[in-house]
Design an enzyme around this catalytic site. Structure first.
Site, PDB file in Angstrom:
ATOM      1  N   ASP A  21     -32.385  16.453  54.423  1.00  0.00           N
ATOM      2  CA  ASP A  21     -33.391  15.429  53.369  1.00  0.00           C
ATOM      3  C   ASP A  21     -32.107  14.583  52.488  1.00  0.00           C
ATOM      4  OD1 ASP A  21     -32.289  17.123  51.472  1.00  0.00           O
ATOM      5  OD2 ASP A  21     -34.408  17.752  50.895  1.00  0.00           O
ATOM      6  N   GLU A  76     -34.830  21.684  59.662  1.00  0.00           N
ATOM      7  CA  GLU A  76     -35.532  21.730  58.446  1.00  0.00           C
ATOM      8  C   GLU A  76     -36.410  20.639  58.241  1.00  0.00           C
ATOM      9  OE1 GLU A  76     -33.259  22.890  54.409  1.00  0.00           O
ATOM     10  OE2 GLU A  76     -34.047  20.964  54.074  1.00  0.00           O
TER      11      GLU A  76
HETATM   12  C1  UD1 Z   1     -26.211  14.539  47.346  1.00  0.00           C
HETATM   13  C2  UD1 Z   1     -27.816  14.395  48.223  1.00  0.00           C
HETATM   14  C3  UD1 Z   1     -28.811  15.414  47.969  1.00  0.00           C
HETATM   15  C4  UD1 Z   1     -28.388  16.734  47.881  1.00  0.00           C
HETATM   16  C5  UD1 Z   1     -26.750  16.781  47.202  1.00  0.00           C
HETATM   17  C6  UD1 Z   1     -26.248  18.454  47.346  1.00  0.00           C
HETATM   18  C7  UD1 Z   1     -28.587  12.095  48.916  1.00  0.00           C
HETATM   19  C8  UD1 Z   1     -29.066  10.676  48.381  1.00  0.00           C
HETATM   20  N1  UD1 Z   1     -28.127  13.193  47.906  1.00  0.00           N
HETATM   21  O1  UD1 Z   1     -26.737  14.159  46.125  1.00  0.00           O
HETATM   22  O2  UD1 Z   1     -29.921  15.189  48.504  1.00  0.00           O
HETATM   23  O3  UD1 Z   1     -28.923  17.704  47.184  1.00  0.00           O
HETATM   24  O4  UD1 Z   1     -25.970  15.970  47.876  1.00  0.00           O
HETATM   25  O5  UD1 Z   1     -25.190  18.452  46.658  1.00  0.00           O
HETATM   26  O6  UD1 Z   1     -28.108  12.207  49.782  1.00  0.00           O
HETATM   27  N2  UD1 Z   1     -18.709  13.907  44.691  1.00  0.00           N
HETATM   28  C9  UD1 Z   1     -17.160  14.477  44.739  1.00  0.00           C
HETATM   29  N3  UD1 Z   1     -16.897  15.293  45.707  1.00  0.00           N
HETATM   30  C10 UD1 Z   1     -17.871  16.009  46.530  1.00  0.00           C
HETATM   31  C11 UD1 Z   1     -19.147  15.545  46.215  1.00  0.00           C
HETATM   32  C12 UD1 Z   1     -19.680  14.603  45.441  1.00  0.00           C
HETATM   33  O7  UD1 Z   1     -16.353  13.594  43.785  1.00  0.00           O
HETATM   34  O8  UD1 Z   1     -17.607  16.630  47.168  1.00  0.00           O
HETATM   35  C13 UD1 Z   1     -19.201  12.813  43.401  1.00  0.00           C
HETATM   36  C14 UD1 Z   1     -18.732  11.297  44.204  1.00  0.00           C
HETATM   37  O9  UD1 Z   1     -18.296  10.830  43.083  1.00  0.00           O
HETATM   38  C15 UD1 Z   1     -20.016  10.825  44.807  1.00  0.00           C
HETATM   39  C16 UD1 Z   1     -21.029  11.686  43.786  1.00  0.00           C
HETATM   40  O10 UD1 Z   1     -20.291  12.897  43.541  1.00  0.00           O
HETATM   41  O11 UD1 Z   1     -20.232   9.492  44.660  1.00  0.00           O
HETATM   42  C17 UD1 Z   1     -22.335  11.660  44.329  1.00  0.00           C
HETATM   43  O12 UD1 Z   1     -22.428  12.037  45.501  1.00  0.00           O
HETATM   44  P1  UD1 Z   1     -23.762  11.899  46.539  1.00  0.00           P
HETATM   45  O13 UD1 Z   1     -23.841  12.434  47.983  1.00  0.00           O
HETATM   46  O14 UD1 Z   1     -24.019  10.190  46.485  1.00  0.00           O
HETATM   47  O15 UD1 Z   1     -25.004  12.422  45.732  1.00  0.00           O
HETATM   48  P2  UD1 Z   1     -25.365  13.980  45.498  1.00  0.00           P
HETATM   49  O16 UD1 Z   1     -25.927  13.907  43.786  1.00  0.00           O
HETATM   50  O17 UD1 Z   1     -24.114  14.888  45.567  1.00  0.00           O
END
Ligand code: UD1
Ligand code: UDP
Length: 374
Positions: free
Chosen positions: A96, A118
């Site tokens: 999702d 899923e």
């Molecule tokens: C995303 C998913 C969420 C899932 C989660 C799992 C969407 C909208 N959200 O949310 O459904 O539950 O992943 O963890 O798809 N970042 C890093 N390194 C990483 C990962 C993230 O630096 O390895 C930081 C970056 O600044 C990035 C921010 O986290 O911009 C947000 O990442 P994002 O994938 O947009 O949202 P999540 O909150 O991780």
């Protein structure tokens, strides 16, 4: 030979697709390709480590503090090109996230059939979890094959009019994954002794209350000094900035960097309680017999609440703290929760997913639905 491309981009998708990759690769009548969007960077690499999955493509779309519309705009055209270049005859997406829907949409536009692993989870509210409920509904709408983790999820799809033949109940592939990882994992080094309470909080709809939820956790930890709270904090800077002030310096609260999945699985298996707003951790707790306090108002995984191993505490800090303290103070309640049956999978989900895809590609008969019994 037909090519199946598995496409994913975040930590939870990687964990739950790894067993599927393994099951498909074990067949000699299909070619398997892995396309990463790279929505996550470090957390995605960590998730893949224990399974030794190698990617054929990585779109490397992640940006610091990415905005969802921008992310969507980066994924769709790049994924469409990569799916075509990999000569994909069938695409599998998982769960999702934004990656899930963006890749499903790209595949649809390229006229490549998509299977949704899923499928059919429903919280019943479009705004919670946000934006995941919308991602999963939109992906199901595009899917050629809906691979439902539970009989309840399959029933949701049939109730929405999805062709029952193309809804297959498989069990949750995350259960296959956590068992595999727990058998190989060790606790992270340097942890103080348990009993452990594992904590994760990161969901978007909880961001406004995150600092107050962290303060509630800090008070609860101080009131229960015999427990060691362990919180591997999500890389998202929004999450880090919200939770660190309240939790830094609490003597029995350990803040860690994200854990490699086999260490996480070992930590979960050694925990007396999990406190989380994650989707997958609800199922992993249930599969490992560890009670879970869920910091959400609604869950798309109601089976564990009905079975008794999950307790919904909401995301309003006072009510959350009350429920958490009640569970921590009552050992008998925790034992009762822990004794509930696991409704999420029998460890053979990935094998059913692989057979279902082979059926769609004309290579074998349609597999039987998993009946929900473990
Ligand atoms: C995303 C998913 C969420 C899932 C989660 C799992 C969407 C909208 N959200 O949310 O459904 O539950 O992943 O963890 O798809 N970042 C890093 N390194 C990483 C990962 C993230 O630096 O390895 C930081 C970056 O600044 C990035 C921010 O986290 O911009 C947000 O990442 P994002 O994938 O947009 O949202 P999540 O909150 O991780
Ligand atoms: N996980 C992990 N390391 C961590 C935290 C979580 O390997 O430090 C695992 C966890 O066991 C589960 C998955 O990551 O399998 C959950 O991912 P996340 O919480 O990022 O996403 P969600 O489940 O909320 O979509």
């Amino acid at each position: 030979m037909k090519t199946v491309t598995l496409a994913f981009g975040t930590r939870p998708e990687a964990i739950k697709m790894a067993p599927v990759q393994r099951a498909l690769t074990a067949r000699d009548d299909l070619r398997v390709r892995v396309l990463l969007t790279g929505q996550h960077r470090e957390q995605l690499e960590q998730a893949l480590a224990v399974f030794a999955v190698r990617a054929d493509r990585d779109l490397e779309v992640m940006a610091e503090r990415q905005r969802l519309p921008d992310l969507f705009g980066r994924i769709v055209p790049a994924a469409a090109r990569a799916l075509a270049e990999l000569e994909s005859d069938y695409v599998l997406v998982h769960g999702d996230t934004l990656t899930t829907f963006a890749v499903a949409w790209a595949a649809f536009l390229e006229q490549i059939p998509v299977g949704h692993v899923e499928a059919g989870l429903r919280s019943g509210r479009m705004d919670e979890p946000f934006p995941e409920e919308a991602n999963r509904r939109l992906t199901d709408a595009l899917a050629d094959l809906a691979l439902a983790p539970t009989p309840g999820a399959a029933a949701n799809l049939r109730a929405e009019g999805f062709d029952p033949q193309r809804v297959i109940t498989t069990g949750q592939t995350g259960i296959d994954a956590v068992r595999f990882a727990a058998a190989r994992g060790r606790l992270p080094g340097g942890l103080p002794p348990g009993p452990y309470v594992t904590v994760t909080l990161h969901r978007r709809e909880n961001w406004p209350s995150l600092a107050n939820l962290a303060a509630a956790l800090a008070r609860t930890a101080r009131a229960h000094p015999k427990f060691t709270f362990v919180y591997p904090v999500h890389k998202n800077p929004v999450v880090r900035e919200a939770v660190r002030p309240a939790l830094t310096g609490v003597p029995n609260f350990v803040l860690l960097e994200p854990l490699e999945f086999s260490q996480m699985a070992a930590l979960l298996a050694a925990s007396e309680l999990v406190v989380t707003d994650s989707g997958g951790l609800q199922e992993e707790g249930a599969a490992l017999g560890v009670p879970v306090v869920v910091a959400r108002n609604v869950t798309e995984r109601p089976e564990g609440v009905e079975a008794g191993i999950l307790k919904l505490a909401g995301n309003e800090p006072e009510a959350f703290e009350r429920t958490l303290r009640e569970v921590l103070a009552n050992r008998e309640l925790r034992s009762r929760m822990a004794a509930a049956p696991n409704p999420y999978g029998d460890g053979r989900a990935a094998e059913r997913v692989a057979r279902a895809v082979a059926w769609r590609l004309g290579l074998e008969e349609r597999p039987e639905n998993w009946d929900g019994r473990t």
